[in-house]
Design an enzyme around this catalytic site. Sequence first.
Site, mmCIF file in Angstrom:
data_model
loop_
_atom_site.group_PDB
_atom_site.id
_atom_site.type_symbol
_atom_site.label_atom_id
_atom_site.label_comp_id
_atom_site.label_asym_id
_atom_site.label_seq_id
_atom_site.Cartn_x
_atom_site.Cartn_y
_atom_site.Cartn_z
ATOM 1 N N ASN A 106 -2.541 1.046 -10.949
ATOM 2 C CA ASN A 106 -3.421 1.577 -9.673
ATOM 3 C C ASN A 106 -4.085 2.759 -9.506
ATOM 4 O O ASN A 106 -3.666 3.481 -10.624
ATOM 5 C CB ASN A 106 -2.271 0.897 -8.481
ATOM 6 C CG ASN A 106 -1.571 2.090 -8.452
ATOM 7 O OD1 ASN A 106 -1.543 3.365 -8.281
ATOM 8 N ND2 ASN A 106 -0.099 1.399 -8.691
ATOM 9 N N ARG A 107 -4.678 3.216 -8.615
ATOM 10 C CA ARG A 107 -5.500 4.075 -8.817
ATOM 11 C C ARG A 107 -4.758 5.490 -8.145
ATOM 12 O O ARG A 107 -5.354 6.550 -7.818
ATOM 13 C CB ARG A 107 -7.041 4.045 -7.847
ATOM 14 C CG ARG A 107 -7.614 3.174 -8.508
ATOM 15 C CD ARG A 107 -8.948 2.908 -7.641
ATOM 16 N NE ARG A 107 -9.865 1.877 -8.070
ATOM 17 C CZ ARG A 107 -10.754 1.939 -9.297
ATOM 18 N NH1 ARG A 107 -10.660 2.952 -9.844
ATOM 19 N NH2 ARG A 107 -11.323 0.884 -9.517
#
Length: 220
Positions: free
Chosen positions: A30-31
């Site tokens: 994820n970011r």
Amino acid sequence: GAPRDLAGRRVVVSAGGTREPIDPVRFIGNRSSGIQGYALAKVAAARGAEVVLVAANTALPDPAGVRVERVGSALEMREAVLKAAASADAVVMAAAVADFRPVTSATSKIKKKDADDVPRIELVQNPDILAELVGRRAPGQVIAGFAAETDDVLAHGRAKLARKGCDLLVVNQVGEDLTFGAPDNAGVVLSASGREREIPRGTKEALASVVWDEITSLLT
Ligand code: C5P
């Protein structure tokens, strides 16, 4: 200088984003950059706390005076957080923990065979570390979570606070170029008591200070 109102307190902060292995070279990630979690750790240390920072896949320098434990996957994060939390006065889960992981991680790199060959990746749910922390909370321990939402931020946040059973939930809006990897953040701190405190857009350190103010007010 910073108030030393966390002197003598042990706190645990999680940061970054977990990576769930698919094979030796691939993962589901994820970011999350980890900047908000690192800011929480830094501010707590500056206010006198003994800090364990459980960092998942971050590329940030270790904050001064903080014990950093590096982890990769959600299961590794669970182990490190639960262990550190056993003797902590407060735990803040700022990490983006993957909700799902591949059932198995292939031992060798998955190959593309013929033209229309597509591997199926079966997923299972990861344990919810925050909910587990709440389940085994020691008397007086304060537990805070973060919730990144893309829409209906407050309504989702209130529901999540109730579902997870933590003391505080910091909700913020994410998506587009908001928050991820950015130096600034904004949000609302929701308390189990019903209190809601809006934090205007500012540095992630400024947000961290407000979160510790709220946590400090709950510590006995
Ligand atoms: O449900 P959601 O993932 O939005 O909840 C976010 C909060 O829950 C964060 O504080 C995150 O660190 C924590 N969490 C967790 N374990 C998971 C998923 C999320 O502790 N498996």
